[in-house]
Design an enzyme around this catalytic site. Sequence first.
Site, PDB file in Angstrom:
ATOM      1  CB  SER A  31      -2.765  -2.140  12.522  1.00 55.30           C
ATOM      2  OG  SER A  31      -2.572  -3.095  11.273  1.00 55.30           O
ATOM      3  NE  ARG A  32      -7.907   1.034   7.162  1.00 53.73           N
ATOM      4  CZ  ARG A  32      -7.695   1.851   6.070  1.00 53.73           C
ATOM      5  NH1 ARG A  32      -6.239   1.396   5.053  1.00 53.73           N
ATOM      6  NH2 ARG A  32      -7.418   3.148   6.202  1.00 53.73           N
ATOM      7  CB  VAL A  33      -3.310  -6.884   7.487  1.00 51.90           C
ATOM      8  CG1 VAL A  33      -4.491  -5.913   6.466  1.00 51.90           C
ATOM      9  CG2 VAL A  33      -1.933  -5.380   7.060  1.00 51.90           C
ATOM     10  CB  THR A  74      -1.055   3.134   3.847  1.00 56.06           C
ATOM     11  OG1 THR A  74      -1.786   4.243   4.692  1.00 56.06           O
ATOM     12  CG2 THR A  74       0.412   3.510   3.805  1.00 56.06           C
TER      13      THR A  74
END
Lengths: 510, 131
Positions: free
Chosen positions: A373-375, A347
């Site tokens: 949250s990476r993006v 994810t």
Amino acid sequence: MSNLLQEIESKISGAQTSVAKQNVGIVREIGDGVAKIEGLTDAMLNEMLDFGNGVTGLALNLEETEVGAVILGDYTGIKEGQEVRTTGKLLSVPVGKGLLGRVVNTLGLPLDGKGPIKSDVSYPVEKIAPGIIKRKSVGQPLQTGIMAVDAMIPIGRGQRELIIGDRSTGKTTIGIDTIISQAVQNRAAEAAKDTSYRPVYSIYVAVGQKQSNIARVIAVLEEAGAMPYTIIVSASASDSATNQYLAPFAGCSMGEWFMDNGMDALIIYDDLSKHAVAYRQVSLVLKRPSGREAYPGDVFYLHSRLLERSARVNEKYGNGSLTALPIIETQMGDVSAYIPTNVISITDGQIYLETDLFYQGVRPAVSVGLSVSRVGSAAQIKAMKQVAGRIKLDLAQFRELAAFAQFGSDLDAATQAKIERGKRVVEIFKQPQFSPLLVEVQSVILWAAQNGYFDDVAVEKVKDFQKKLVDYLTNRKADLMGRLSKEKAFSDAIAGDFKSAIAEFKQTYK
Amino acid sequence: MSKQAKRDAKSLFRNCQINGILDEKRVLQTVDEVLKRKPRGFGAILSHFQRLIKLDEAARTAKIESATALTPDLQNNYKEILTKRYGQGLYFIFQENPGLLGGVRVQVGSDVFDGTVRARLNELNESFKAA
């Protein structure tokens, strides 16, 4: 009359009947919902097999002399020596807007007693994820309506964000809140005739859940008026392991239809831990070699191919998106177990829920340090970015300082101020379930907290102050909220107006 | 049954083939030889060997069923067509089955060509059930 008879006679004699080739096999073994079939030399992987009497199976193991198939339905009537036929069709489910508001099973058949599904399109359950050419970066926010998530762990449309935590920590609630939030926003945009807003349709896939829990989720969604925008795919604990294994893929196909047709969809897999267990069961009865914790070797691929199907596609391919919120249940907070680490690595970030926080009354019990949250930050609106930029760091610092402050009371004024601000921010982030907030409201509350308007409010009165402030701003300063909603940023003029509005409110607040 | 027994049986089976077609003489020789030498797990080997032979035989058997007996001309016609389609080495079985009501059902291995009245009636029955 005689002419007519002659004509019929000539038509009958001229009629051609064709015989189609069929591929058949014989059931050699049957048990645990799995059949071993001899023959079926032309069977394809994942092809539907016809066992007769309306029972279908799915070819999962193609071996040298036999085919291993799982039965999708009642297998008790199948006998050794029975004939099985290939159908030439891959397992498919109905898709489209006709499914909205419905509760269906893994095969897309209705479970809600509201009559047949109105759909003339079907999608295969197993589908290859969109390729690199079709995709584009996540750039539009998906507002969950949960302040802690939207401010600190923002989610973008097309993202895959894992919700992870122990049992009873509020994982499903975050998913349901997000669905309700989408429905609220969809309805608001419809009422305002806002054509620029892209509605988000939701799919909730229940895997291995208790039927009572699923019924409760449906009741909550119905009460919140979210069902017209939602599809529920149910494979409860009483369904066969095969149905539980296939349910997320069926739900994903339904979501993909929205994405392929230029719309935005959200899918919640509740939960993938039980999904992995169901797949393990299917694999073991199919006698596939088992690996770590008896899971088959392809359990990573099982989840990666499912979650890769969530994407944001570019304008050339319709500009649609499918956002996935998979849920994983951990045991005793162990995120380093086999399935949790697999899904974490697949994810684009995770929302980690802590049991301790939950029982301290911090709900949603989001662990700021372990959630990421990476993006999603690329998809945050400017107003939220302006106020939430430092909040995650401040909150993490507060937790550290609060732990440190327990050992002594002599703290300098700056540290004291940080702790006091932190306490209030923690209170602000507390939010009751099923009551999502609009992003403008969230931005204003956080802006007020950042600018010290909560500092002189007693910690136990923060929630009351917040509620009354929101009421005041939405009712008495609706035009100002409207400007913020339109500009989506705190310009100097808007900030100045909010300053005077909040100062005015504070004079009357008791 | 162990994997080794399956592997050995498979190897014996391959050695009994000449140009992809099973040689009956070799099969019998192989069975005799295995029974004479009695290697470890010979029972399992022979049992799997027998299964492979059975499957091969089924794959190369053409079963032609009809409601009434077929004339020799028609039988030859079927033999010719099926040999053209599936190659040499087919065993032909012609059976009479009044239950088919009319038409012919041909099965070669797992391929079935069912042009019988019974099959059409069954199909019609299923379509009514689905509706």
